[in-house]
Design a protein around this motif. Structure first.
Motif, PDB file in Angstrom:
ATOM      1  N   TYR A   6       0.840  -1.187   0.000  1.00 33.06           N
ATOM      2  CA  TYR A   6       0.000   0.000   0.000  1.00 33.06           C
ATOM      3  C   TYR A   6       0.881   1.245   0.000  1.00 33.06           C
ATOM      4  CZ  TYR A   6      -3.589  -3.366   1.277  1.00 33.06           C
ATOM      5  OH  TYR A   6      -4.427  -4.445   1.295  1.00 33.06           O
ATOM      6  N   LEU A   7       0.465   2.221  -0.779  1.00 36.42           N
ATOM      7  CA  LEU A   7       1.261   3.423  -0.976  1.00 36.42           C
ATOM      8  C   LEU A   7       0.364   4.649  -0.860  1.00 36.42           C
ATOM      9  CD1 LEU A   7       3.908   4.852  -2.166  1.00 36.42           C
ATOM     10  CD2 LEU A   7       2.879   4.465  -4.411  1.00 36.42           C
ATOM     11  N   ARG A   8       0.795   5.631  -0.087  1.00 27.15           N
ATOM     12  CA  ARG A   8       0.117   6.936  -0.044  1.00 27.15           C
ATOM     13  C   ARG A   8       1.151   8.013  -0.350  1.00 27.15           C
ATOM     14  NH1 ARG A   8      -4.355   9.283   4.126  1.00 27.15           N
ATOM     15  NH2 ARG A   8      -5.600   8.077   2.638  1.00 27.15           N
ATOM     16  N   VAL A   9       0.782   8.925  -1.228  1.00 22.41           N
ATOM     17  CA  VAL A   9       1.691  10.000  -1.643  1.00 22.41           C
ATOM     18  C   VAL A   9       0.999  11.345  -1.457  1.00 22.41           C
ATOM     19  CG1 VAL A   9       3.051  10.964  -3.541  1.00 22.41           C
ATOM     20  CG2 VAL A   9       2.819   8.481  -3.316  1.00 22.41           C
ATOM     21  N   LEU A  10       1.704  12.270  -0.819  1.00 21.20           N
ATOM     22  CA  LEU A  10       1.212  13.632  -0.601  1.00 21.20           C
ATOM     23  C   LEU A  10       1.944  14.572  -1.533  1.00 21.20           C
ATOM     24  CD1 LEU A  10      -0.442  15.706   1.105  1.00 21.20           C
ATOM     25  CD2 LEU A  10       1.542  15.802   2.648  1.00 21.20           C
ATOM     26  N   ARG A  11       1.184  15.366  -2.282  1.00 18.13           N
ATOM     27  CA  ARG A  11       1.769  16.305  -3.234  1.00 18.13           C
ATOM     28  C   ARG A  11       1.197  17.698  -3.033  1.00 18.13           C
ATOM     29  NH1 ARG A  11       2.460  13.540  -9.215  1.00 18.13           N
ATOM     30  NH2 ARG A  11       4.281  12.271  -8.661  1.00 18.13           N
ATOM     31  N   ARG A 185      -8.977  27.010 -11.122  1.00 18.86           N
ATOM     32  CA  ARG A 185      -7.778  26.202 -10.996  1.00 18.86           C
ATOM     33  C   ARG A 185      -7.708  25.563  -9.618  1.00 18.86           C
ATOM     34  NH1 ARG A 185      -3.166  28.585 -14.873  1.00 18.86           N
ATOM     35  NH2 ARG A 185      -4.356  30.164 -15.965  1.00 18.86           N
ATOM     36  N   ALA A 186      -6.791  24.612  -9.483  1.00 20.23           N
ATOM     37  CA  ALA A 186      -6.649  23.863  -8.231  1.00 20.23           C
ATOM     38  C   ALA A 186      -5.329  24.211  -7.564  1.00 20.23           C
ATOM     39  CB  ALA A 186      -6.704  22.357  -8.503  1.00 20.23           C
ATOM     40  N   SER A 187      -5.377  24.360  -6.254  1.00 20.93           N
ATOM     41  CA  SER A 187      -4.178  24.576  -5.449  1.00 20.93           C
ATOM     42  C   SER A 187      -4.349  23.864  -4.125  1.00 20.93           C
ATOM     43  CB  SER A 187      -3.930  26.072  -5.198  1.00 20.93           C
ATOM     44  OG  SER A 187      -3.577  26.749  -6.378  1.00 20.93           O
ATOM     45  N   GLY A 188      -3.225  23.520  -3.487  1.00 18.47           N
ATOM     46  CA  GLY A 188      -3.289  22.948  -2.155  1.00 18.47           C
ATOM     47  C   GLY A 188      -2.512  21.652  -2.027  1.00 18.47           C
ATOM     48  N   LEU A 189      -2.815  20.909  -0.980  1.00 14.10           N
ATOM     49  CA  LEU A 189      -2.173  19.634  -0.693  1.00 14.10           C
ATOM     50  C   LEU A 189      -3.097  18.501  -1.115  1.00 14.10           C
ATOM     51  CD1 LEU A 189      -0.672  20.337   2.856  1.00 14.10           C
ATOM     52  CD2 LEU A 189       0.307  20.795   0.599  1.00 14.10           C
ATOM     53  N   PHE A 190      -2.582  17.632  -1.970  1.00 11.96           N
ATOM     54  CA  PHE A 190      -3.383  16.552  -2.548  1.00 11.96           C
ATOM     55  C   PHE A 190      -2.723  15.212  -2.263  1.00 11.96           C
ATOM     56  CE2 PHE A 190      -4.620  20.312  -4.744  1.00 11.96           C
ATOM     57  CZ  PHE A 190      -5.949  20.140  -5.090  1.00 11.96           C
ATOM     58  N   THR A 273       6.350  16.180  -4.802  1.00  8.21           N
ATOM     59  CA  THR A 273       6.005  15.225  -3.758  1.00  8.21           C
ATOM     60  C   THR A 273       6.551  15.711  -2.420  1.00  8.21           C
ATOM     61  OG1 THR A 273       5.999  13.376  -5.306  1.00  8.21           O
ATOM     62  CG2 THR A 273       6.291  12.837  -2.991  1.00  8.21           C
ATOM     63  N   LEU A 274       5.688  15.722  -1.414  1.00 10.44           N
ATOM     64  CA  LEU A 274       6.079  16.172  -0.078  1.00 10.44           C
ATOM     65  C   LEU A 274       6.368  15.000   0.852  1.00 10.44           C
ATOM     66  CD1 LEU A 274       3.499  19.064   0.455  1.00 10.44           C
ATOM     67  CD2 LEU A 274       5.752  19.157  -0.642  1.00 10.44           C
ATOM     68  N   ALA A 275       5.581  13.951   0.759  1.00 12.26           N
ATOM     69  CA  ALA A 275       5.762  12.811   1.655  1.00 12.26           C
ATOM     70  C   ALA A 275       5.239  11.544   1.002  1.00 12.26           C
ATOM     71  CB  ALA A 275       5.064  13.043   2.993  1.00 12.26           C
ATOM     72  N   VAL A 276       5.836  10.418   1.363  1.00 11.14           N
ATOM     73  CA  VAL A 276       5.443   9.100   0.870  1.00 11.14           C
ATOM     74  C   VAL A 276       5.350   8.163   2.069  1.00 11.14           C
ATOM     75  CG1 VAL A 276       6.077   7.142  -0.592  1.00 11.14           C
ATOM     76  CG2 VAL A 276       6.632   9.483  -1.320  1.00 11.14           C
ATOM     77  N   ALA A 277       4.284   7.375   2.119  1.00  4.54           N
ATOM     78  CA  ALA A 277       4.134   6.347   3.143  1.00  4.54           C
ATOM     79  C   ALA A 277       3.912   5.004   2.452  1.00  4.54           C
ATOM     80  CB  ALA A 277       2.973   6.664   4.081  1.00  4.54           C
ATOM     81  N   ILE A 278       4.657   3.970   2.884  1.00  5.11           N
ATOM     82  CA  ILE A 278       4.580   2.643   2.276  1.00  5.11           C
ATOM     83  C   ILE A 278       4.388   1.619   3.382  1.00  5.11           C
ATOM     84  CG2 ILE A 278       5.748   0.961   0.798  1.00  5.11           C
ATOM     85  CD1 ILE A 278       7.515   3.264  -0.224  1.00  5.11           C
ATOM     86  N   SER A 279       3.477   0.667   3.153  1.00  5.88           N
ATOM     87  CA  SER A 279       3.198  -0.333   4.183  1.00  5.88           C
ATOM     88  C   SER A 279       2.524  -1.536   3.557  1.00  5.88           C
ATOM     89  CB  SER A 279       2.297   0.274   5.271  1.00  5.88           C
ATOM     90  OG  SER A 279       1.978  -0.686   6.257  1.00  5.88           O
ATOM     91  N   ASP A 280       2.502  -2.650   4.315  1.00  8.09           N
ATOM     92  CA  ASP A 280       1.674  -3.794   3.912  1.00  8.09           C
ATOM     93  C   ASP A 280       0.369  -3.805   4.690  1.00  8.09           C
ATOM     94  OD1 ASP A 280       2.514  -4.512   6.416  1.00  8.09           O
ATOM     95  OD2 ASP A 280       3.507  -6.373   5.803  1.00  8.09           O
ATOM     96  N   ASN A 281       0.109  -2.741   5.441  1.00  8.20           N
ATOM     97  CA  ASN A 281      -1.126  -2.577   6.196  1.00  8.20           C
ATOM     98  C   ASN A 281      -1.756  -1.241   5.805  1.00  8.20           C
ATOM     99  OD1 ASN A 281      -3.165  -2.144   8.074  1.00  8.20           O
ATOM    100  ND2 ASN A 281      -1.983  -2.878   9.811  1.00  8.20           N
ATOM    101  N   ALA A 282      -2.881  -1.296   5.125  1.00 10.40           N
ATOM    102  CA  ALA A 282      -3.504  -0.082   4.620  1.00 10.40           C
ATOM    103  C   ALA A 282      -3.878   0.885   5.730  1.00 10.40           C
ATOM    104  CB  ALA A 282      -4.745  -0.430   3.788  1.00 10.40           C
TER     105      ALA A 282
END
Length: 355
Positions: A6-11, A185-190, A273-282
Motif C-alpha cells: 500500500y502506498l500513499r503519496v502527498l503532493r 484552478r486547483a491549489s493545495g495539498l493533494f 512530492t512532499l511525503a510518501v508512506a509505504i506499508s503492507d497494512n492499509a
C-alpha cells in the motif's frame, strides 16, 4: 507474506488544472460544504503508465480504433481494441479487455488499484474561489492571422471585400482574441493511494473459464520462457525474473514521479512530492499522512497536516515538505529512498512459488 503493498503519496499542486477537456473536475464535500478539485484514478493510472514506458524507453501498446459507416453515410465509433499482450508493459500493469464477436472475451484486471488524487483535507486544497477568464489572444499582430467568415447556410467563405463591407455597414471589428470564461484552478495539498496486488503483478492467468489470454498467446509466452505456476486464482504464467528485474525499478520510479502533463502550458505544475508512506497494512497509511482539526477560536476550524513516522508505515519526507507542515525528518534523498523501499518489497515476493 502479505501479498499487497500500500502506498500513499502527498503532493502540492499550485494554480493548475488537472483536467482541461471541460474545465477542472470537482466534487462536493458535504461535511465541510466545499467543492473539491480532483484528478481521477484513471488519469493518475494513465500518467503512471506513461512514466513507466518512458522510464523503460518502450512504446505503449497500439490500440486499434474501430469505426462503422452506416447506409446513410454516418460514421460512428465502435469499441477500441487492446492487443491484450503482456509483452507491452503498460498492458501487463494496466490490464486489458477485448470483447470480439469472432472470438471469446479476454480480460485482465490491473494489479494496481489507484484512487483519485484529491485534497488531503477539504480545508487544505481544492478549487480556487475566484474564477478567471482566459484568452486565446493573437490581437498584437492581426495581419499575421487570417480570418474566415461564412454567412449562415453558406458553404463558401466571404471574400475580403465582402467582409470589409459588412464590417463597415455594421460598425464592427474582427478581433483575434477569444475569451474562455469561468475557469477555475486547483491549489493545495493533494493525496492519492495505490494498492499493488503482488499475486497478479507479473502473473497472467491461463484459466480457460475466465481467460486473460488467447491460446496462441499462451503458447507464445511459454516459448519465450514464461514460467508455468499456480496462485490463489488458479494456473498462471509468470514473467521471467530477468524481465521482472527490469520492470520493478521502473514501476517504483513511475509510481512516485509521474506528472500530469498537457498541451496547454498554463496547466503545468511541478506537483512536487512532499511525503510518501509505504506499508503492507492499509490502515497505517491513514495515520502516517493525515490531518488534525484545530479550533483557535476563529470563524471556522483549521486543518493541520501531519506526517507521522511512528504508526507502522515507512515514511519518507522531502525537503519542500518543511514549507507546509512541521517536520524534522525531511531529507534530500527521500524519494530515492522511497523508490528503493518499493523496489525491495516488489523484488522480495516469490512470484513463481505462490502456492
Amino acid at each position: 507474506m502479505n501479498p499487497y503493498i500500500y502506498l500513499r503519496v502527498l503532493r502540492h499542486a499550485d494554480h493548475t488544472v488537472f483536467c482541461v477537456q471541460d474545465g477542472q473536475k470537482s466534487y462536493y464535500d458535504p461535511t465541510f460544504g466545499r467543492r473539491m478539485a480532483y484528478s481521477s484514478g484513471q488519469q493518475v493510472k494513465r500518467s503512471v503508465l506513461e512514466a513507466l514506458t518512458d522510464a523503460l524507453n518502450v512504446p505503449m501498446a497500439p490500440i486499434t480504433f474501430n469505426y462503422e459507416i452506416n447506409k446513410a453515410g454516418k460514421m460512428t465509433n465502435k469499441e477500441p481494441w487492446s492487443p491484450c499482450d503482456p509483452h507491452y508493459v503498460d498492458q501487463l500493469i494496466g490490464g486489458w479487455m477485448r470483447a470480439a464477436s469472432e472470438n471469446y472475451t479476454v480480460k485482465r484486471r490491473s494489479p494496481l488499484s489507484i484512487s483519485a488524487m484529491r485534497p488531503l483535507h477539504p480545508l487544505l486544497g481544492g478549487l480556487e474561489m475566484e474564477a478567471e477568464n482566459l484568452t486565446f489572444d493573437r490581437s498584437d499582430r492581426p495581419e499575421n492571422h487570417p480570418v474566415i467568415v461564412r454567412m449562415e447556410g453558406q458553404k463558401e467563405p466571404m471574400t475580403g471585400e465582402q467582409i470589409d463591407k459588412w464590417l463597415n455597414e455594421n460598425c464592427r471589428t474582427l478581433p483575434r482574441r477569444h475569451w474562455i470564461p469561468d475557469n477555475r484552478r486547483a491549489s493545495g495539498l493533494f493525496v492519492f493511494d495505490v494498492a499493488i496486488d503482488l499475486r497478479r503483478l507479473f502473473c497472467v492467468s491461463t484459466n480457460p473459464h475466465e481467460p486473460e489470454l488467447t491460446p496462441e498467446m499462451i503458447e507464445a509466452l511459454k516459448n519465450e520462457g514464461w514460467i508455468e505456476s499456480e496462485n490463489t486464482f488458479g494456473h498462471c504464467l509468470v514473467m521471467p525474473k530477468e524481465k521482472r528485474d527490469e520492470v520493478i525499478p521502473a514501476l517504483a520510479h513511475a509510481l512516485l514521479n509521474w506528472r500530469i502533463t498537457s498541451n496547454q502550458a498554463r496547466t503545468f505544475s511541478l506537483m512536487e512530492t512532499l511525503a510518501v508512506a509505504i506499508s503492507d497494512n492499509a490502515n497505517t497509511l491513514a495515520g502516517a499522512i493525515r490531518t488534525k482539526l484545530i479550533d483557535d477560536g476563529g470563524d471556522r476550524p483549521k486543518a493541520k497536516p501531519i506526517v507521522d513516522d511512528s504508526v507502522g508505515a515507512d515514511v519518507f519526507v522531502t525537503l519542500p515538505a518543511a514549507g507546509y507542515f512541521a517536520t524534522s525528518i525531511e531529507s534530500a534523498d527521500a524519494l530515492a529512498a522511497a523508490e528503493r523501499d518499493l523496489t525491495e518489497r516488489m523484488q522480495a515476493f516469490d512470484y513463481e512459488r505462490q502456492k
